[in-house]
Scaffold this motif. Sequence first.
Motif, PDB file in Angstrom:
ATOM      1  N   LEU A   1     -19.816  52.742  47.757  1.00  0.00           N
ATOM      2  CA  LEU A   1     -19.306  52.283  49.042  1.00  0.00           C
ATOM      3  C   LEU A   1     -19.353  53.420  50.061  1.00  0.00           C
ATOM      4  N   GLY A   2     -18.949  54.605  49.643  1.00  0.00           N
ATOM      5  CA  GLY A   2     -19.010  55.775  50.524  1.00  0.00           C
ATOM      6  C   GLY A   2     -20.432  56.096  50.951  1.00  0.00           C
ATOM      7  N   ARG A   3     -21.375  55.929  50.052  1.00  0.00           N
ATOM      8  CA  ARG A   3     -22.777  56.174  50.406  1.00  0.00           C
ATOM      9  C   ARG A   3     -23.306  55.132  51.388  1.00  0.00           C
ATOM     10  N   ALA A   4     -22.769  53.920  51.324  1.00  0.00           N
ATOM     11  CA  ALA A   4     -23.144  52.904  52.309  1.00  0.00           C
ATOM     12  C   ALA A   4     -22.647  53.316  53.703  1.00  0.00           C
ATOM     13  N   LEU A   5     -21.463  53.913  53.768  1.00  0.00           N
ATOM     14  CA  LEU A   5     -20.947  54.418  55.047  1.00  0.00           C
ATOM     15  C   LEU A   5     -21.756  55.627  55.505  1.00  0.00           C
ATOM     16  N   ASP A   6     -22.051  56.505  54.579  1.00  0.00           N
ATOM     17  CA  ASP A   6     -22.846  57.711  54.829  1.00  0.00           C
ATOM     18  C   ASP A   6     -24.243  57.333  55.341  1.00  0.00           C
TER      19      ASP A   6
ATOM     20  N   HIS B   1     -21.239  62.914  57.492  1.00  0.00           N
ATOM     21  CA  HIS B   1     -22.383  63.618  56.916  1.00  0.00           C
ATOM     22  C   HIS B   1     -21.943  64.900  56.224  1.00  0.00           C
ATOM     23  N   ASP B   2     -22.776  65.356  55.328  1.00  0.00           N
ATOM     24  CA  ASP B   2     -22.600  66.655  54.689  1.00  0.00           C
ATOM     25  C   ASP B   2     -22.647  67.719  55.793  1.00  0.00           C
ATOM     26  N   VAL B   3     -21.786  68.726  55.716  1.00  0.00           N
ATOM     27  CA  VAL B   3     -21.724  69.725  56.790  1.00  0.00           C
ATOM     28  C   VAL B   3     -23.056  70.445  56.993  1.00  0.00           C
ATOM     29  N   ASN B   4     -23.872  70.510  55.954  1.00  0.00           N
ATOM     30  CA  ASN B   4     -25.184  71.159  56.065  1.00  0.00           C
ATOM     31  C   ASN B   4     -26.325  70.160  56.182  1.00  0.00           C
ATOM     32  N   TYR B   5     -26.005  68.891  56.271  1.00  0.00           N
ATOM     33  CA  TYR B   5     -27.007  67.815  56.369  1.00  0.00           C
ATOM     34  C   TYR B   5     -27.996  67.862  55.210  1.00  0.00           C
ATOM     35  N   GLU B   6     -27.518  68.220  54.028  1.00  0.00           N
ATOM     36  CA  GLU B   6     -28.423  68.393  52.881  1.00  0.00           C
ATOM     37  C   GLU B   6     -28.502  67.183  51.961  1.00  0.00           C
ATOM     38  N   HIS B   7     -27.432  66.434  51.819  1.00  0.00           N
ATOM     39  CA  HIS B   7     -27.440  65.350  50.835  1.00  0.00           C
ATOM     40  C   HIS B   7     -26.416  64.284  51.165  1.00  0.00           C
ATOM     41  N   ARG B   8     -26.476  63.208  50.409  1.00  0.00           N
ATOM     42  CA  ARG B   8     -25.551  62.081  50.558  1.00  0.00           C
ATOM     43  C   ARG B   8     -24.206  62.434  49.914  1.00  0.00           C
ATOM     44  N   LEU B   9     -23.259  61.519  50.029  1.00  0.00           N
ATOM     45  CA  LEU B   9     -21.916  61.730  49.489  1.00  0.00           C
ATOM     46  C   LEU B   9     -21.964  62.007  47.991  1.00  0.00           C
TER      47      LEU B   9
END
Length: 143
Positions: free
Chosen positions: A63-68, A74-82
């Motif tokens: 569910l969190g990844r659907a929001l993401d 977003h990840d603070v470094n924009y590197e990956h999903r939740l």
Amino acid sequence: QTLPPSVYPALLSKVAQVFKDRIVLTVKTKDSIKYKDVFDGREAVDKLAFIIKTTDRNLALLLGRALDAQRFFHDVNYEHRLRDSNEELYQFKEHLRPVSGLFLENPKINSVSEFNLKIENNHEQEGLPNGVFTLLTDCYSPT
């Protein structure tokens, strides 16, 4: 016996609003850099599991990844999903705030502060993810 969720868990906009209202934003450090107004992945999964009243952390993570995926946070470094980890930090997407000193052409708006209030109210409505998380609909039956 568990209580039903306080919001319909399949509606991403409803879950997102409750999540944003309830998650605690703090200052945290990652790779010797301090980030403000962040939360970690474990806190996010905990809060989502609480909102939808489940003990299934994988379901809350999905569910969190659907929001993401809709760039709600977003990840603070924009590197990956939740990720369900206290080592990974996330922050909400930021809305640009209007600056003071704008001249106002709309005759219905009388001041910069009134303009700022209208912009912020619009952002609150626009900024939420939308869609249906099928796994959590009442009518879903995996086959």
